[in-house]
Design a protein around this motif. Structure first.
Motif, mmCIF file in Angstrom:
data_model
loop_
_atom_site.group_PDB
_atom_site.id
_atom_site.type_symbol
_atom_site.label_atom_id
_atom_site.label_comp_id
_atom_site.label_asym_id
_atom_site.label_seq_id
_atom_site.Cartn_x
_atom_site.Cartn_y
_atom_site.Cartn_z
ATOM 1 N N GLY A 1 -71.747 -18.797 76.264
ATOM 2 C CA GLY A 1 -72.241 -19.706 75.539
ATOM 3 C C GLY A 1 -73.149 -20.764 76.082
ATOM 4 N N THR A 2 -73.579 -21.427 75.747
ATOM 5 C CA THR A 2 -75.175 -22.060 75.709
ATOM 6 C C THR A 2 -75.194 -23.568 75.444
ATOM 7 N N LEU A 3 -75.708 -24.636 76.761
ATOM 8 C CA LEU A 3 -75.592 -26.064 76.957
ATOM 9 C C LEU A 3 -75.982 -26.590 75.163
ATOM 10 N N GLY A 4 -77.202 -25.932 74.350
ATOM 11 C CA GLY A 4 -77.606 -26.897 73.519
ATOM 12 C C GLY A 4 -76.514 -26.034 72.406
ATOM 13 N N GLY A 5 -76.272 -24.965 72.382
ATOM 14 C CA GLY A 5 -75.187 -24.495 71.685
ATOM 15 C C GLY A 5 -73.446 -25.352 71.422
ATOM 16 N N ASN A 6 -73.563 -25.672 72.896
ATOM 17 C CA ASN A 6 -72.349 -27.003 73.313
ATOM 18 C C ASN A 6 -72.482 -27.473 72.584
ATOM 19 N N LEU A 7 -73.404 -28.700 72.324
ATOM 20 C CA LEU A 7 -73.983 -29.613 72.350
ATOM 21 C C LEU A 7 -74.067 -30.115 70.986
ATOM 22 N N ALA A 8 -75.274 -28.463 70.095
ATOM 23 C CA ALA A 8 -75.449 -29.359 68.657
ATOM 24 C C ALA A 8 -73.725 -28.943 68.070
ATOM 25 N N HIS A 9 -72.978 -28.005 68.621
ATOM 26 C CA HIS A 9 -72.235 -27.759 67.384
ATOM 27 C C HIS A 9 -71.396 -29.195 67.152
ATOM 28 N N ALA A 10 -71.141 -29.813 68.471
ATOM 29 C CA ALA A 10 -70.703 -31.071 68.791
ATOM 30 C C ALA A 10 -69.043 -31.241 68.309
ATOM 31 N N ASP A 11 -68.444 -29.668 69.008
ATOM 32 C CA ASP A 11 -66.478 -29.519 68.722
ATOM 33 C C ASP A 11 -66.105 -30.537 69.466
ATOM 34 N N PRO A 12 -64.929 -31.681 68.520
ATOM 35 C CA PRO A 12 -64.570 -32.656 69.711
ATOM 36 C C PRO A 12 -63.742 -32.278 70.674
ATOM 37 N N ALA A 13 -63.923 -31.411 71.272
ATOM 38 C CA ALA A 13 -63.122 -30.738 72.255
ATOM 39 C C ALA A 13 -63.817 -30.539 73.173
ATOM 40 N N ALA A 14 -64.777 -30.351 73.220
ATOM 41 C CA ALA A 14 -66.048 -29.183 74.015
ATOM 42 C C ALA A 14 -66.137 -30.376 75.000
ATOM 43 N N ASP A 15 -66.585 -29.789 76.451
ATOM 44 C CA ASP A 15 -66.256 -29.988 77.543
ATOM 45 C C ASP A 15 -67.271 -30.657 77.684
ATOM 46 N N TYR A 16 -68.463 -30.155 77.659
ATOM 47 C CA TYR A 16 -70.247 -30.800 78.464
ATOM 48 C C TYR A 16 -70.275 -32.249 77.435
ATOM 49 N N PRO A 17 -69.817 -32.930 76.323
ATOM 50 C CA PRO A 17 -70.657 -34.092 76.025
ATOM 51 C C PRO A 17 -69.853 -35.866 76.473
ATOM 52 N N ALA A 18 -68.632 -35.060 77.703
ATOM 53 C CA ALA A 18 -67.888 -36.004 78.381
ATOM 54 C C ALA A 18 -68.618 -36.023 79.828
ATOM 55 N N ALA A 19 -68.944 -35.622 80.225
ATOM 56 C CA ALA A 19 -70.111 -35.332 81.177
ATOM 57 C C ALA A 19 -71.491 -36.173 80.837
ATOM 58 N N LEU A 20 -71.838 -35.450 79.455
ATOM 59 C CA LEU A 20 -73.078 -36.225 79.578
ATOM 60 C C LEU A 20 -73.805 -37.566 78.852
#
Ligand SMILES: Cc1cc2nc3c(=O)[nH]c(=O)nc-3n(C[C@H](O)[C@H](O)[C@H](O)COP(=O)(O)OP(=O)(O)OC[C@H]3O[C@@H](n4cnc5c(N)ncnc54)[C@H](O)[C@@H]3O)c2cc1C
Ligand code: FES
Ligand code: FES
Lengths: 779, 291, 164
Positions: B110-129
């Motif tokens: 999994g990639t940082l960009g993919g995680n953000l672009a996907h914007a899953d409401p349960a993804a982790d990075y968004p909280a940190a970012l």
């Protein structure tokens, strides 16, 4: 079992492992045949609907597709799924291979596509158009029983599949005599077995030989062969079932499934080999589920803690159709309702209910975990009520040693046991007293710690034929080949339990050879004599005994022959170190191979001895066996989140004599963790529309390595008098003993919050809510 | 589970990729690590006609210091972020958050960009970012633009990325002195995604005064968000358990929590507070050089 | 539509024409016949399909074969070539799973072993909690994990002593 052994009872490494750890084993999906076709099945998205029409024209003309069939096309061509369990006045609920008029659960097959490759078959599924007329789904088993509920089957008044009752002892008197009665509803939730390998079938038909060969991931190759022959209406000898490596079963592959018959039919119809591999979603929706009982329990007891009687009312959710043993499973709960206690009177009433869900059937433990759970919870409720220590209360109600064999009021006879000994060991290993002190301290600090105990007995070695729908014996053929190598052919069908090793140990021990000289063959109906299969913790306790008997027959024959050749009394001969020699004159000795060669060359045989070395036994057990044990565990609950953490687990199990302790330990560990799954994580959840919302492993949690603490295991050995090996069986002990221990620990932890009982699974939110309520009440 | 057929392109340069993305518009899906997109395609919930695999773009996977900030390429995997010495030294929150994602195998792909672009409401990075107040760089044939993370997540599975854009970089400001940050996550028991995840960042001044606070919350609602009410309740106050508890009560303010099989709205709301407090406490300990 | 890929699998080079949607796990199993890699869930949760892609574990049910083009892949069948064996053709981790009874039905085992190999490469001396954490992407329904944890500890010891 001989006192001093060379291989028996030793932790030998498994013979089956080299192929498994190198990726060289063959599971069903690993089987490739020339010209192999692939099948995919369209399944109902509705829990309950009438099929108005099915249009397969687009699918039929899709690239790669060779055949599309609907339920209507198959009507009359394939028999319904067999149910071996017959209960008096039971309503019929046979499952057709593909639904043709009505679908009764989400995941029921409606049409099948055969194509030249997997991807094409899958694509074509999307092109089939089905016109459904949705009907009201019947999801909740209690509502299914209400007047006015939609009925699953036309022609029936209601959804009651059957009523069953069993009473032993004088229940009225027991309740009259009681100082107190506690009532509790206990829900044993619906579970999905989740063997890591899903099911799968490869079928091949050779028209010239009129041979249908079916490779299936099953626990019961022979029973399957008989049933498939009957469903397809072909002679049984033209069907061969091969069980390749099986990636776990846990009861879910102890069945005859529509796909097995369907694939056989397709192979015969097309004259091409066809493969179907279940997807995980199909597996969750359409492979049998387990448990799903609502148990209302009343326990009558005296002030001194003596249990007098149990009244149990069970609502068993059977799902929409019967699979092989569906109706039978809940009745095992009734049989085992005495637990390991002397309870003078017990009455169990069961209502089997039909609902728009997948069928329930055997799942590791099958009816017994439910029994143990309700008895063990009942004992803890009594202990809590009387403010007794749960260990003391249990001890008080154990039958005495001289009571064995002990006849329960439910009509079964426990073979042998020493319940206090296993309890004592578990208490000692866990340092129970200290645990209680630490708990008291923790509670003062506001921590939420619970200690749980269970003492259990289970019923294994299924079983005497009189008690089993399809016979309860097992077969084994032992063949000593001319080179002196041994083949043991067992009718049991191990799939991870390790009998290729333990039976080899047995053979080596009895014949004085090395385990590597002994090969174990199973799972091919054309090679192995008819057998019943592996389930109900019977592989060793029934199958192993059959192997033992055949080995002993050949040992006798070899001794007679060697005695004749050596001029020695056969009873004085010893089998060891690949030799057969006189106990008293060790020089009178022949190499094992020499005696074998003599049996085959047949030039110097004693009078009346036939040449060759081949023996078959069909072992019929006189009784079940009843392993038992005691488990102790500690949980801590996060008071802010409700998160339950298991922090200590001690299990003492007694499965009689042990052929290979490594294998026993493996079975115990696996069972405990599966029990942990039921207690903490797992639940098949259907919504009101009958959609399975835990339909993938994304939503249905099974335990991971990181969920578990270290488990300490201990063992006591009480040999079974039922069979000459003194073995009892251990495959299901973990799921039977551990679930109540975990539940009792959680209830114990929550006691300060005024909680008496909480149903599984102990998901965070459920626990958190109880704590919220409890602390509000305390305020 | 088999995806529906599609046409595939694996451009080597960002320019080429951008041209393809622009040309195919709606009919195309960008594929990075594939650990959100492929599951959807296997379920046939996504059936793109074209898949543009950006996994082979050169020079999109890096973690480096640039003009006072840390730049992370969109194709950097979770595993690379988890084990980056630079991040561990200058922004350990990101490494800690990456380590909380899925499992080893998922983090390897999994990639940082993919995680953000996907914007899953349960993804982790968004909280940190969100807690770190980063900037996101979006590239297009027209050039690059920078989007503040606070404006990036619009709704469930919806971001401020425009058609034709590729997320190319994330820019992180290293943690200032006397700053501590922590990520606390309540995982969904089956999938491991966040039921609730809270990232907290605290900068302390003299005498334990909270000079700045950033709190990002994921899992709770349809999109990750900055818990501004919590931040406001903290700023200028002297750090203490009590102030954390009080501030954490606002974690779910103004949000309609999601509800599903694994957690009701009430429970999620409550857990948002609990995990916010826990994250704040740990961030505080770290700001003081403890833990 | 088809695409051409080149991969090295267990040290051997392959060139294949495939559909772009072909999953890596199906490529390995159905095209190359390497059936030691299993499919347990199809949703990237169980780890049965774990292989090493350029030395790192991935779930091959969630990788397209085209994504692996140009890469080096190791499956369970090729693992023993990756480390000094004891002359029995087994990688120390394989040996350890055998020795400690780290498998029952064996279905999860290839993935479990490869995940353990990756763990031990990154952390040659893991604690039990570290082992359990590192294996949390691999599900086993049979063993209860304890013997697997012991096997990984045993392998760690073995690999250390062999390096010396
Ligand atoms: C079993 C499992 C468990 C997981 N657990 C977690 C977890 O606990 N926490 C968590 O946060 N995540 C989790 N994930 C998701 C994982 O982190 C994904 O890798 C990530 O969300 C997506 O990254 P990717 O590179 O795989 O993106 P892809 O799947 O390739 O793409 C995802 C989406 O983003 C688009 N996209 C990708 N890259 C770009 C780009 N550079 N510019 C524009 N659009 C782009 C794609 O078109 C697609 O729509 C899990 C995934 C799996 C399979
Ligand atoms: S099959 Fe790939 S993770 Fe389960
Ligand atoms: S050994 Fe059977 S799933 Fe792990």
């Amino acid at each position: 079992m001989p006192a001093a052994t060379r291989y028996l009872g030793k932790p030998l490494k498994r013979k089956e492992d080299p192929r498994l750890i190198q990726g060289l084993a063959h599971y069903v999906d690993d089987i490739v045949l020339p010209g192999l076709h692939h099948a995919a099945i369209l399944r109902s998205p509705y829990a309950h609907a009438q099929i108005r029409s099915v249009d397969v024209s687009k699918a039929q003309s899709a690239p790669g597709v060779v055949l599309v069939l609907t339920g209507a096309d198959l009507r009359g061509s394939i028999g319904a799924v067999p149910c071996a369990a017959q209960i008096p006045d039971m309503k019929a609920a046979p499952r057709p291979v593909l639904a043709h008029d009505r679908v009764r659960f989400v995941g029921e097959g409606v049409a099948v596509v055969v194509a030249t490759d997997r991807y094409a078959a899958r694509d074509a599924i999307d092109l089939i158009e089905v016109d459904y007329e949705p009907l009201t789904p019947v999801v909740d088993p209690e509502k299914a029983l209400e007047k006015g509920s939609t009925v699953l089957y036309d022609g029936y008044k209601d959804n009651v599949a059957y009523r069953w009752e069993l009473e032993g002892g004088d229940l009225k008197a027991a309740f009259k005599k009681a100082d107190k009665v506690i009532k509790q509803r206990l829900v044993n939730q619906r579970l999905i077995p989740v063997a890591m390998e899903t099911r799968g079938v490869v079928a091949e038909y050779k028209p010239g030989e009129r041979q249908l060969t079916l490779w299936s991931s099953t626990q019961i190759p022979h029973l399957l062969r008989t049933q498939i022959a009957s469903m397809l209406d072909v002679p049984e000898h033209s069907v061969r079932v091969i069980t390749p490596e099986v990636g776990g079963g846990f009861g879910s592959k102890l069945n005859v499934y529509v796909e097995e018959a369907l694939l056989g039919y397709l192979a015969m119809r097309l004259g091409k080999p066809v493969k179907w591999i279940e997807t995980r979603r199909e597996n969750m929706q359409g492979t049998t589920h387990g448990r799903d009982q609502i148990d209302d329990v009343e326990v009558a007891f005296k002030r001194d803690g003596t249990i007098l009687g149990l009244r149990i009312h069970v609502i068993a959710d059977l799902g929409a159709y019967y699979q092989l043993l569906t109706p039978l499973i809940p009745t095992l709960t009734g049989l085992m309702a005495s637990g390991c206690y002397k309870i003078p009177a017990i009455r169990t009433e069961i209502i089997g209910v039909l609902t728009n869900k997948m069928s329930t059937d055997a799942y590791r433990g099958a009816g017994r975990p439910e029994a143990t759970y309700l008895v063990e919870r009942a004992l803890d409720l009594v202990a809590a009520e009387l403010k007794n220590d749960p260990a003391d209360l249990r001890r008080k109600n154990f039958p005495k040693l001289e009571d064995f064999p002990y006849a329960t009021p439910t009509g079964i006879i426990y073979d042998s046991a020493n319940y206090p000994r296993s309890l004592d060991l578990a208490l000692k290993m866990s340092d129970y007293k200290k645990l209680r002190q630490e708990q008291a301290k923790a509670r003062k600090q506001g921590r939420c710690v619970g200690i749980g105990l269970s003492t259990y007995v289970e019923i294994c070695a299924m079983g005497p034929s009189s008690a089993m729908p399809a016979g309860g014996w097992e077969s084994a053929t032992v063949r000593i080949e001319p080179s002196g190598m041994i083949n043991i052919l067992t009718g049991a069908s191990p799939h991870g339990q390790g009998q290729e090793t333990s039976f080899a140990q047995l053979g080596a021990e009895i014949l004085g050879l090395e385990p590597d000289d002994v090969n174990v063959i199973h799972g091919d109906t054309s090679i192995v004599p008819y057998g019943i299969g592996t389930f109900g913790s019977r592989g060793t306790a029934v199958g192993g005994v059959a192997a033992y008997q055949s080995l002993m027959k050949l040992r006798e024959k070899l001794a007679a022959l060697a005695g004749f050749l050596l001029g020695e009394d056969p009873s004085k001969l010893v089998f060891a170190d690949m030799k057969i020699f006189s106990k008293f004159q060790p020089k009178k000795s022949l190499a094992f191979g020499e005696v074998v060669a003599a049996a085959y060359s047949a030039k110097t045989l004693p009078p009346n001895m036939e040449p060759g070395l081949d023996a078959t036994s069909f072992y019929e057990p006189k009784n079940f066996t009843f392993p038992f044990g005691a488990h102790v565990c500690v949980v801590e609950i996060d008071t802010e989140t409700g998160d339950v953490r298991l922090i200590k687990y001690v299990a003492v199990d007694d499965c009689g004599n042990v052929l290979n302790p490594l294998l026993v330990e493996g079975q115990v560990h696996g069972g405990i963790v599966q029990a942990f799954g039921q207690a903490m994580l797992e639940e098949a959840v259907y919504d009101e529309q009958g959609q399975l919302i835990t339909g993938e492993l994304m939503d249905y949690a099974i335990p991971r390595a990181s969920d578990m603490p270290w488990m300490e295991t201990g063992r006591t050995v009480t040999p079974s008098p039922v069979n000459p090996l003194g073995v009892k069986g251990v495959g299901e002990a973990g799921t039977i003993g551990a679930t109540p221990a975990l539940a009792n620990a959680v209830a114990d932890a929550l006691a300060p919050f005024g909680v008496r009982h909480v149903d599984m699974p102990f998901k965070r939110e459920r626990i958190w809510k109880l704590m919220q309520k409890g602390s509000r009440r305390a305020k | 589970m088999i995806p529906a057929p599609f046409e595939y392109a694996a451009p080597k340069t960002l320019e080429e990729a951008l041209r393809l993305v622009e040309r195919h518009g709606d009919e195309a899906k960008i594929l990075a690590g594939g650990h959100s997109l492929l599951p959807l395609m296997k379920l046939r919930l996504a059936q793109p006609r074209y898949v543009i695999d950006i996994g082979r773009l050169r020079g999109m996977s890096y973690i480096r210091e640039e003009n006072g900030h840390i730049a992370i390429g969109a194709l950097t995997t979770h595993a690379e972020i988890e084990s980056s010495n630079l991040l561990r030294a200058k922004c350990p929150l990101l490494a800690e958050t990456a380590a909380a994602i899925g499992d080893v195998q998922v983090r390897n792909r999994g990639t940082l960009g993919g995680n953000l672009a996907h914007a899953d409401p349960a993804a982790d990075y968004p909280a940190a970012l969100l807690a770190l107040d980063v900037e996101i760089v979006a590239a297009s044939t027209a050039g690059a633009r920078t989007i503040p993370v606070n404006e990036f997540f619009l709704d469930m599975l919806t971001t401020a990325l425009r058609p034709g854009e590729i997320l190319s970089q994330v820019r992180v400001t290293p943690l200032a002195a006397h700053t501590g940050a922590a990520y606390e996550k309540l995982p969904q028991p089956a999938s491991g995604f966040a039921i609730v995840g809270v990232a907290a960042r605290l900068r302390l001044g003299k005498g334990g005064k909270i000079e700045d606070a950033g709190v990002g919350v994921t899992g709770l609602g349809p999109k990750a968000f900055r818990a501004e009410a919590v931040e406001k309740a903290l700023r200028g106050k002297k750090a203490s358990d009590k102030i954390f508890t009080d501030a954490a009560r606002y974690a779910a303010q103004g949000v309609e929590p999601l509800a599903d099989l694994h957690a009701s709205a009430d429970y999620r709301r409550e857990m948002a507070s609990v995990y916010t407090r826990r994250a704040l406490k740990r961030a505080f300990a770290r700001a003081q050089g403890k833990a | 539509m088809s695409a051409e890929i080149q991969v090295r699998v267990n040290g051997k080079s392959y060139e294949s024409q495939i559909e772009p949607r072909l999953l890596l796990v199906h490529y390995l199993r159905d095209v190359l016949g390497l059936t030691g890699t299993h499919i347990g869930c199809e949703t990237s949760l169980c780890g049965a399909c774990t292989v090493l892609l350029d030395g790192k574990t991935v779930k091959s049910c969630t990788v397209l074969a085209v994504q692996a083009s140009g890469s080096e892949i190791t499956t369970i069948e090729g693992l023993s070539a990756q480390a000094p064996t004891n002359g029995n053709g087994l990688h120390p981790v394989q040996e350890a799973f055998w020795e400690k009874h780290g498998l029952q039905c064996g279905y999860c085992t290839p993935g479990m072993i490869l995940a353990s190999v990756e763990l031990l490469r990154a952390n040659p001396n893991p604690s039990q909690p570290e082992i359990r954490h590192a294996l949390s992407g691999n599900l086993c329904r049979c063993t209860g994990y304890q013997h697997i944890v012991q096997a990984v500890e045993f392998a760690a010891k073995k690999m250390k002593s062999r390096k010396r």
